[in-house]
Scaffold this motif. Structure first.
Motif, PDB file in Angstrom:
ATOM      1  N   CYS A 215       0.847  -1.196   0.000  1.00  0.00           N
ATOM      2  CA  CYS A 215       0.000   0.000   0.000  1.00  0.00           C
ATOM      3  C   CYS A 215       0.883   1.246   0.000  1.00  0.00           C
ATOM      4  O   CYS A 215       1.825   1.358   0.774  1.00  0.00           O
ATOM      5  CB  CYS A 215      -0.915  -0.017   1.215  1.00  0.00           C
ATOM      6  N   LEU A 217      -0.394   4.178   0.559  1.00  0.00           N
ATOM      7  CA  LEU A 217      -1.081   5.215   1.348  1.00  0.00           C
ATOM      8  C   LEU A 217      -0.584   5.211   2.798  1.00  0.00           C
ATOM      9  O   LEU A 217      -0.873   6.128   3.560  1.00  0.00           O
ATOM     10  CB  LEU A 217      -2.596   4.992   1.317  1.00  0.00           C
ATOM     11  N   HIS A 218       0.097   4.190   3.176  1.00  0.00           N
ATOM     12  CA  HIS A 218       0.719   4.166   4.497  1.00  0.00           C
ATOM     13  C   HIS A 218       2.053   3.449   4.358  1.00  0.00           C
ATOM     14  O   HIS A 218       2.367   2.894   3.310  1.00  0.00           O
ATOM     15  CB  HIS A 218      -0.201   3.501   5.529  1.00  0.00           C
ATOM     16  N   CYS A 235      -7.381  -1.375   1.702  1.00  0.00           N
ATOM     17  CA  CYS A 235      -6.173  -1.658   2.468  1.00  0.00           C
ATOM     18  C   CYS A 235      -6.566  -2.405   3.744  1.00  0.00           C
ATOM     19  O   CYS A 235      -7.563  -2.082   4.384  1.00  0.00           O
ATOM     20  CB  CYS A 235      -5.449  -0.351   2.805  1.00  0.00           C
ATOM     21  N   CYS A 240      -5.121   3.033   7.965  1.00  0.00           N
ATOM     22  CA  CYS A 240      -4.878   3.606   6.632  1.00  0.00           C
ATOM     23  C   CYS A 240      -6.161   4.169   6.000  1.00  0.00           C
ATOM     24  O   CYS A 240      -7.248   3.638   6.189  1.00  0.00           O
ATOM     25  CB  CYS A 240      -4.289   2.514   5.738  1.00  0.00           C
TER      26      CYS A 240
HETATM   27 ZN    ZN Z   1      -2.796   1.284   3.373  1.00  0.00          ZN
END
Ligand code: ZN
Length: 788
Positions: A215, A217-218, A235, A240
């Protein structure tokens, strides 16, 4: 050595000729469209991997040319061809393809990429190379293994890049119905156009019906992003955003990742994919002003959806273009002189912007104009009335080119940073999607050919049969005055000329024109106009010499073949001169109305036809015309109809195939149309008539001496073995010259004796007849003596 892993019909290699094969052949390149993914060694299928995995089976590996070679700065890697024994013959090409799919499934199962190049199979040509290394392993047939995975294969998602319609697991938190999403504008127009790695470059594995990626996004240590085949994501990490806001739409993931609004992301993809953002607004009814879409770059003018489609309609036939600094409108239309062959033969005219506006000046549109934007961003709109023409000119999506250019070659030129309309492209197939360039496969002359009919032709013999009557017409009529070797040479010359006219339009264009001569109705027009059909609107049938004017010149800007019919130039020396220049000049000037004059390259070939014996003012040293004295046989209506019917029933496509075949194209690569010109009776006639002095001298050679009238008309023979000397002092010779001129329309030529001397001198200088010149000391005035 090059090989192919199958037997073929008539030994012609190709998928369509596949008969049977007992070897599964495929190609491993460890490379593909997504270079970043392929730079990851973890994705490679190496020869070592292969040996380990298939140790029980019989196979042979041969390394490819670029095996372990660094190419374009990319890491060397294994590249090889595999031949696996099947143990029995497969006779169905569909089944063979299925086996390749199963093999792909076996080697690519846990990978995001397809590790076998699916374009290659037993029906492909496998190229050998000098450095190839060969590995062989004895074992059993791979067929058993492939059969054992058929069920698993059936249950996996079909294709890694395209077919994502199968959803394996419903995402409980998502409220949008998946089938609705798959029908959405974003999915149809953007998401489905890309491979998953476009949105999820970190995708690693596939299992249980979904993909896993790290991922972005994190801070993700292990892949915890679940991705569905249709691009949806969630996710698995609790903190997240991708867990809080999972979505079916990959655009949401990109927006989160890039910290942009989904609208911004969508607009970027619209730019990349040449999509019209207003189409999105209209389909989703998501406009700021209900029922309206913006048409200016500032968004300050809005029109109704209906009027918007009318503007788009105008883009089909109009484009703004700068021609030599003048901004005008390219208008795609039938011209008044419009020639045969119907739709698809439109031409492009230049129209001034004021004429364009004028044309739509009585078509008023009620639109909305931005009156005020409040501090909170809310907008007020006022009603405004405009003409359609004015709105189109102000529209930021009007079709537009920086210039126009005619480049009749298969490959488009690369115009850096310029939008250029190439007249060789297909206007009607141009759209936003292809950046208004036209479809690649409709470029050039191919669009005047019925591709279905062409596709049915697989050999030269078949092609020649398809246009047999037309070929016979060339052979029996155009070459009908000749026999044996001469006939064959002339026939070939004509075909080569035609093949060259079809493919060589640039600097390799020959400037030799064909001149067809005979009585009326012998089929010169049939020969030329049928051939012209291969050229669509790049062909021009010139039938009227009033066309040889400025306006006509404009029509010549994008022509490749011109057929000048006799009526154009019969007896008109000026017209002939104009045509002659047109045929040979490298460039010519076009002077359109209301636009600055400009120079273009000349790509035209010429065919002339005449019923008169006099066609072209042919200088003796001229290598510009292959003159053909066509057989003077009147064609019956029935004969014409038969040729026409065969031509329309695939003869045209057959002839195209034949001229484009390697057999002919290879020959014309270096064919010299000037050096290989065929001397014909008509050609000689041209020379004699265009310069009467040659005609007169030819008569002397033909008769073995000059005419004399001392004792009635008789011939005064010239010596065969001793040299011939004569000077203007010899009255009898001069008299025969004057008489010849009187009977051959050359009275303006026949002046005094010095004129004859000058003319002979010209022949000598032009290298037509070589004389030994001297001065005669015995005669008064010391005139020149001509000896040969
Ligand atoms: Zn994530």
């Amino acid at each position: 050595m090059d090989v192919a892993g199958a037997e073929f019909k008539n030994n012609y290699r190709g998928k369509q000729n596949f008969l049977r094969s007992d070897a599964l052949v495929f190609d491993v390149d460890n490379d593909g469209h997504d270079q970043d993914q392929w730079n990851d060694e973890g994705n490679w299928l190496t020869i070592e991997d292969f040996k380990l995995k298939f140790t029980d089976y019989e196979w042979m590996i041969a390394t490819s040319l670029n095996h372990q070679k660094e190419k374009n700065g990319r890491m060397p890697r294994d590249k090889f061809h595999v031949f696996m024994a099947l143990g029995s013959f497969v006779e169905d090409i569909g089944e063979y393809g299925k086996l390749l799919d199963l093999m792909q499934f076996v080697v690519s199962k846990d990978f995001h990429l397809n590790r076998i190049d699916s374009a290659v199979g037993g029906y492909s040509q496998i190229y050998g190379n000098q450095e190839t290394q060969v590995f062989y392993n004895a074992g059993e047939s791979i067929l058993h293994l492939l059969d054992s995975v058929r069920d698993d294969y059936q249950q996996q998602p079909r294709d890694k890049s395209q077919d994502r319609n199968i959803i394996w697991q419903q995402n409980g938190s998502d409220s949008i119905d998946i089938s609705e999403f798959l029908g959405s504008w974003d999915y149809k127009n953007i998401i489905s156009q890309y491979d998953l790695t476009e949105f999820y470059p970190t995708v690693v594995t596939h299992s249980n019906g979904y993909w896993m990626a790290k991922c972005e996004l994190h801070d993700d240590q292990n892949p915890s992003l679940m991705i569905y085949d249709n691009g949806g994501f969630k996710c698995l990490s609790n903190q997240c955003q991708g867990n809080e806001h999972p979505s079916w739409s990959a655009l949401d993931y990109v927006a989160l990742k890039q910290n942009k609004s989904k609208t911004e992301v969508r607009k970027e993809y619209c730019d990349r994919l040449n999509l019209d953002y207003n189409e999105y607004i209209i389909e989703t009814n998501s406009s700021d002003l209900e029922g309206y879409v913006p048409i200016t770059n500032l968004g300050h003018i809005m029109v109704t959806f209906e009027d918007y489609y009318r503007l788009k309609e105008l883009n089909q036939n109009h484009a703004i273009c700068t021609i030599e600094g003048d901004v005008c409108v390219l208008l795609y239309t039938k011209a008044s002189y419009h020639q045969e062959f119907g739709e698809g033969y439109k031409t492009i005219l230049f129209q001034s912007r004021s004429d364009f506006r004028e044309k739509f000046s009585n078509d008023f549109v009620q639109c909305k104009s931005l009156a005020n934007t409040a501090d909170d961003g809310s907008k007020t709109w006022s009603i405004k009335i405009q003409t359609l023409g004015k709105l189109w000119l102000e529209w930021d999506q009007r079709r537009e080119y920086d210039r126009a250019h005619f480049h009749p070659a298969d490959e488009r030129l690369v115009y850096k940073g310029e939008r250029v309309w190439d007249y060789f492209d297909d206007w009607s197939s141009a759209s936003e999607k292809n950046n208004w360039l036209g479809e690649d496969d409709s470029r050039g002359l191919i669009r005047f050919i019925d591709r279905q009919k062409l596709g049915q032709i697989t050999s030269n013999a078949q092609a020649e049969d398809a246009c047999r009557l037309y070929l016979n017409h060339i052979s029996n009529i155009l070459c009908g005055n000749y026999q044996g070797e001469k006939k064959r040479q002339l026939f070939e010359y004509i075909l080569y000329w035609m093949a060259s006219a079809l493919t060589k339009h640039l600097n390799n264009r020959t400037t030799v024109g064909l001149v067809l001569q005979s009585g009326q109705g012998s089929g010169k027009g049939l020969f030329s106009t049928f051939f012209g059909q291969l050229f669509g609107h790049y062909f021009y049938h010139l039938t009227d010499n009033s066309r040889l004017t400025q306006q006509f010149n404009m029509q010549m800007k994008d022509r490749l073949l011109v057929f000048a019919d006799e009526s154009v130039f019969a007896g008109d020396k000026r017209a002939v001169g104009t045509l002659k220049t047109m045929q040979t000049e490298n460039t010519f000037t076009i002077e359109p109305k209301g636009v600055n004059a400009f120079v273009v390259n000349n790509h035209r070939r010429f065919i002339y036809s005449s019923n008169e014996s006099w066609v072209i003012n042919k200088d003796a040293d001229d290598r510009r015309y292959q003159v053909i004295d066509v057989k003077n046989k009147k064609m019956t209506r029935g004969e014409y109809k038969r040729i026409e019917q065969q031509w329309n029933d695939g003869g045209k496509e057959g002839f195209y195939y034949f001229l484009k075949s390697d057999k002919i194209q290879d020959v014309i690569q270096d064919f010299d149309f000037e050096a290989n010109m065929i001397s014909t009776k008509a050609g000689l006639e041209q020379i004699k008539q265009s310069d009467p002095i040659i005609g007169w001298f030819y008569e002397i050679l033909d008769n073995g001496g000059h005419y004399t009238w001392d004792l009635g008309r008789s011939i005064c023979e010239w010596g065969m073995h001793e040299g011939n000397h004569f000077s203007t002092d010899k009255d009898a010779i001069h008299q025969s010259y004057v008489k010849y001129m009187e009977t051959h329309g050359g009275t303006t030529w026949a002046k005094g004796k010095s004129q004859l001397s000058n003319r002979l001198s010209r022949l000598h200088e032009d290298g037509i007849i070589f004389f030994k010149k001297s001065r005669d000391p015995k005669t008064e005035g010391n005139p020149t003596v001509w000896s040969f």
